[in-house]
Enzyme design. Structure first.
Site, short mmCIF file in Angstrom:
data_model
loop_
_atom_site.label_atom_id
_atom_site.label_comp_id
_atom_site.label_asym_id
_atom_site.label_seq_id
_atom_site.Cartn_x
_atom_site.Cartn_y
_atom_site.Cartn_z
CD GLU A 119 -35.68 34.74 -1.90
OE1 GLU A 119 -36.41 35.49 -1.33
OE2 GLU A 119 -36.25 33.81 -2.04
CE LYS A 147 -44.07 15.03 -4.50
NZ LYS A 147 -43.64 14.06 -5.69
CG ASP A 192 -40.72 15.05 -3.72
OD1 ASP A 192 -40.67 16.01 -4.77
OD2 ASP A 192 -41.28 13.91 -4.07
CG HIS A 252 -33.98 42.29 -0.77
ND1 HIS A 252 -33.70 41.12 -1.45
CD2 HIS A 252 -34.59 41.91 0.37
CE1 HIS A 252 -34.42 40.15 -0.70
NE2 HIS A 252 -34.99 40.93 0.27
#
Length: 411
Positions: free
Chosen positions: A100, A231, A306, A406
């Protein structure tokens, strides 16, 4: 030496399966054979995937099955990150791996403001990796019997002894029962020291369940009953925590905010309230923050955590409020509280070469002294990084510079 093309052909003919190649060749040859097979079946060129720095054997033992190569993610560094924590102290360079654009620039801008304000405070306020098996009983009477049995100290100790016999490091902190009709969930919580500890908790809980089944009417249905909760977005993790609950905060003088962030404490506080608090509430969000997951994900990828547990890591609340400073100046109090940040500095992906190097950059590779201190410090550093990202994004929104930033960075 076994020919990888011969192995690929044997898989194509049905003589071997993909996962059986390591039984006939070393791990690197097996990976090459799989690449050749995939290339011939799909027409893809996997030359770049085949360029990797880790040991194929070690990777297949600890991190992946059916290895074909490696995925490369650009890694940058933000900092220095100034923190006064319970475990982390001083200045750190924070490695972040991401695709990103503008993320590193944003975090770095926030860290610059935090550093100019004298650094952030950070503390791990709670620690415990959870696993919650679900049992079947005949009804609520038997469920109550199981709860009462666990309430006896001698019975709890027998369960603790069974669980802790499976690990030289983990400690059972407690068991919280939840009854739903003829189902009973036991949420085990463990101190896993410097390991993230999911596997440790699972193995320990399996042995503990044997004691529960032998001594009570409960019958195990599943070792994980989703009340852990791993998760998946879950309110229980926001309330009770999972892994490490960590908070970072800082007070920024108004003059500094205007100079470094191009806006005012009042504007940032209002943007946070209307966006992160009210907007998130209206959306029914479990995370009341701007983009904490951005920093968490990038830090996870860089340091071998993870990646799927970013779901829990994004379970965070950002607060911003104005305060009266010196000589009548308006300051900004800013904090981010991550309820369930699951990190470790030993085991799993932390052993891979680039991830181990990233932990070395932080000075947090391996086990800490005392045990658990390195993982605590990593959690505190990530929290400060997330706080920096929150400050920078909210300032960009408050000053209406988000889109132009951006555009300027070509992202």
């Amino acid at each position: 030496m076994t020919d990888p093309d011969d192995l690929a052909e044997r898989v194509r003919e049905g003589d071997l399966r993909l996962h059986e190649l390591e039984e006939h060749a070393d791990s690197e040859t097996a990976a090459t054979a799989r690449r050749r097979l995939v290339e011939s079946e799909t027409g893809a060129d996997l030359d770049t995937v085949g360029e990797y720095a880790f040991d194929a054997g070690e990777a297949t033992e600890s991190a992946v099955e059916n290895l074909i190569g490696g995925a490369q993610i650009p890694m940058g560094v933000a900092g220095p990150l100034a923190v006064d924590g319970g475990a982390a102290s001083g200045e750190y360079y924070l490695p972040l791996a991401t695709t990103e654009g503008a993320l590193l620039a944003s975090v770095n801008r926030g860290l610059s403001a935090i550093r100019a304000a004298g650094g952030a405070d950070a503390r791990v306020t709670k620690s415990g990796m959870t696993r919650a098996p679900v049992f079947r009983v005949s009804g609520v009477a038997e469920a109550a019997e199981v709860v009462e049995w666990l309430g006896e100290q001698e019975h709890l100790e027998s369960v603790r002894e069974a669980a802790e016999a499976t690990t030289s490091h983990g400690e059972l902190l407690g068991i919280e029962p939840y009854v739903v009709g003829d189902s009973i969930y036991l949420r085990f919580a463990y101190d896993t020291k410097d390991a993230m500890g999911m596997n440790m908790a699972t193995i320990a809980t399996r042995k503990a369940c044997e004691v529960v089944e032998n001594e009570t009417p409960a019958s195990l249905v599943a070792l994980s009953g989703n009340l852990c909760s791993d998760k998946k977005p879950a309110a229980i993790n926001a309330v009770e925590g999972r892994g490490r609950s960590v908070t970072a905060d800082v007070v920024l003088p108004g003059e500094l905010i205007e100079e470094r962030l191009g806006t005012t404490p009042k504007a940032i506080a209002e943007a946070n309230t209307r966006k992160n608090l009210v907007g998130s509430a209206k959306a029914g969000s479990l995370g009341f923050n701007a983009h904490a997951a951005n920093t968490v994900a990038a830090a996870f990828l860089a340091t071998g955590q993870d990646a799927a547990q970013v779901v829990e890591g994004a379970n965070a609340i950002t607060t911003m409020e104005t305060r009266e400073g010196e000589e009548g100046e308006t300051d900004l109090y800013a904090s981010v509280s991550l309820a369930s940040l699951e990190v470790g500095t030993v085991g799993g992906g932390t052993k891979l070469p680039t991830q181990a190097e990233a932990l070395d950059v932080l000075g947090l590779a391996g086990g800490g002294d005392p045990a658990g201190s390195n993982a605590d410090a990593l959690a505190e550093v990530i929290a400060v990084g997330a706080l920096a990202g929150e400050l920078s994004l909210l300032a960009a929104l408050a000053s209406r510079h988000l889109a132009s930033a951006h555009e300027d960075l070509g992202r």
